[in-house]
Design an enzyme around this catalytic site. Structure first.
Site, short mmCIF file in Angstrom:
data_model
loop_
_atom_site.label_atom_id
_atom_site.label_comp_id
_atom_site.label_asym_id
_atom_site.label_seq_id
_atom_site.Cartn_x
_atom_site.Cartn_y
_atom_site.Cartn_z
N ARG A 186 0.96 -5.06 -5.24
CA ARG A 186 1.11 -6.25 -4.38
C ARG A 186 1.20 -7.42 -5.34
O ARG A 186 0.30 -7.64 -6.14
CB ARG A 186 -0.10 -6.42 -3.46
CG ARG A 186 -0.36 -5.22 -2.54
CD ARG A 186 -1.50 -5.55 -1.59
NE ARG A 186 -2.16 -4.36 -1.06
CZ ARG A 186 -1.80 -3.72 0.03
NH1 ARG A 186 -0.77 -4.15 0.73
NH2 ARG A 186 -2.49 -2.68 0.45
N GLY A 219 0.84 -1.20 0.00
CA GLY A 219 0.00 0.00 0.00
C GLY A 219 0.87 1.24 0.00
O GLY A 219 1.84 1.32 0.76
N ASP A 237 2.43 -0.52 11.74
CA ASP A 237 2.41 -1.84 12.40
C ASP A 237 3.74 -2.58 12.29
O ASP A 237 3.76 -3.81 12.34
CB ASP A 237 1.27 -2.70 11.79
CG ASP A 237 1.43 -2.89 10.29
OD1 ASP A 237 2.27 -2.21 9.68
OD2 ASP A 237 0.70 -3.72 9.74
N ARG A 290 -5.19 -2.38 8.66
CA ARG A 290 -4.95 -3.82 8.49
C ARG A 290 -5.27 -4.54 9.80
O ARG A 290 -6.40 -4.48 10.23
CB ARG A 290 -3.54 -4.07 7.99
CG ARG A 290 -3.47 -5.15 6.92
CD ARG A 290 -2.19 -5.09 6.16
NE ARG A 290 -1.04 -5.04 7.02
CZ ARG A 290 -0.19 -6.05 7.21
NH1 ARG A 290 -0.38 -7.17 6.57
NH2 ARG A 290 0.85 -5.93 7.99
O1 F6P Z 1 -1.53 -1.41 4.55
C1 F6P Z 1 -2.13 -0.22 4.17
C2 F6P Z 1 -3.62 -0.41 3.95
O2 F6P Z 1 -4.16 0.84 3.58
C3 F6P Z 1 -4.38 -1.01 5.12
O3 F6P Z 1 -4.65 -0.08 6.12
C4 F6P Z 1 -5.60 -1.54 4.43
O4 F6P Z 1 -6.18 -2.62 5.15
C5 F6P Z 1 -5.06 -2.03 3.09
O5 F6P Z 1 -3.84 -1.32 2.88
C6 F6P Z 1 -5.96 -1.81 1.92
O6 F6P Z 1 -5.36 -2.38 0.80
P1 F6P Z 1 -5.81 -2.12 -0.71
O7 F6P Z 1 -5.34 -0.75 -1.09
O8 F6P Z 1 -5.11 -3.18 -1.47
O9 F6P Z 1 -7.29 -2.20 -0.72
#
Ligand code: F6P
Length: 327
Positions: A76, A15, A134, A176
């Protein structure tokens, strides 16, 4: 024989987080000023596997310190989790003659970095970049402070309408598996309660939330709900409350990805600049498989394995402060 790092690769992964650009800028400029070449890798590990690589000069990182997101893009990658994917990544590393890799990201990104380092004996340095905060071993991750301020500002705005209409607002916050953003934003915005995964059961927290938030003299209230504290998030909490207390006029706001955007705060820009320079210094100090972090205001080197393995704790005094101050 002396091993000299001539070329580094840098990528952002997972992210995105405000301040990642400031970290890229610092890495590029610190590397060049130490006579290293910089290969910028686009789209995280995906770009490393696909050889999306470009050599950067100091000018390539001009005018980006104030910009949110990441100029290198982020992704990712499922494929990088496989040995075949990492082999493809290593092929690019060899082809591009990259001697060391700097990964700006969160713990998923660091897990991949560590595996690559183990399998192919390549020096890897992690720079903590995630709004979630985290990662063990650093008091703050790049992007966390900016996200916290964004959430606080949003909650301040919701407070205006919540008070006018005497409503209960449930605000869903990212993180998260961690409650740092939720708890600290709750303190900063004067919320009546927070529901986070690290504390008590959701039922207990919910009871406290209702009890604290709807005293006789308070007709409106704000409860921050960590996205994964309860299945279904703030909407699920709202369902329970609406059933028992339809008179509360419950409303849900999911802050979502706006928490990841925006120009980084001064704190995040300075943190990112320090950690970017520290990552290059770590390579000069012949460090490998470490994360650069900040502890009590000082830059530290933390084994990547520890940053991934250990869980950072929520500070009890903060949790207690929220309970005391929300009466
Ligand atoms: O790790 C950063 C974060 O924004 C988390 O807080 C959240 O759960 C996740 O990424 C969301 O991921 P994505 O952008 O893949 O939906």
């Amino acid at each position: 024989m002396e091993y000299k790092i001539k070329t580094i690769g840098v990528l952002t992964s997972g992210g995105d987080a405000p301040g990642m650009n400031a970290a890229i800028r610092a890495v590029v400029r610190a590397a060049i000023s130490n006579d290293m070449k910089v290969k910028a890798i686009y789209r995280g590990y995906k770009g490393l596997m696909d050889d999306e690589v470009q050599e950067f000069t100091t000018q390539d990182v001009s005018g980006i310190i104030q910009r949110g997101g990441t100029i290198l893009k982020s992704a990712r990658s499922e494929e990088f989790r496989t040995p075949e994917g990492r082999k493809r990544a290593y092929d690019t590393i060899q082809k591009e003659q990259i001697d060391a890799l700097i990964v700006i990201g969160g713990d998923g990104s660091f897990t991949g970095a560590r595996l690559l380092a183990q399998e192919y004996n390549i020096p890897v340095i992690g720079i903590p970049g995630t709004i979630d905060n985290d990662l063990w071993g650093t008091d703050s991750t790049i992007g966390y402070d900016t996200a916290l301020n964004t959430i606080m500002e949003c909650v301040d705005k919701l407070r205006d309408t919540g008070t006018s209409h005497e409503r209960l607002f449930l605000v869903e916050v990212m993180g998260r598996d961690a409650g740092f953003l939720t708890l600290n934003a709750a303190i900063a915005a004067g919320a009546e309660a927070a529901i986070i995964p690290e504390k008590a059961t959701v039922a207990e927290q919910l009871e406290a939330a209702i009890g604290h938030g709807r005293r006789k003299h308070k007709n409106s209230s704000i409860v921050l709900v960590q996205e994964h504290a309860i299945e279904g998030g703030a909407q699920a909490v709202a369902k329970v409350i609406e059933k028992e207390h339809p008179e509360y006029g419950t409303r849900v706001t999911i802050l979502g990805h706006l928490q990841r955007g925006g120009s980084p705060t001064a704190f995040d820009r300075i943190l990112a600049s320090r950690l970017g320079c520290a990552a290059i210094q770590a390579l000069l100090d012949e460090q490998r498989s470490i994360m650069v972090g900040l502890q009590n205001g000082e830059v530290v080197y933390v084994p990547l394995s520890n940053a991934i393995k250990y869980k950072k704790n929520i500070k009890d005094d903060k949790w207690q402060a929220l309970q005391v101050l929300s009466i």
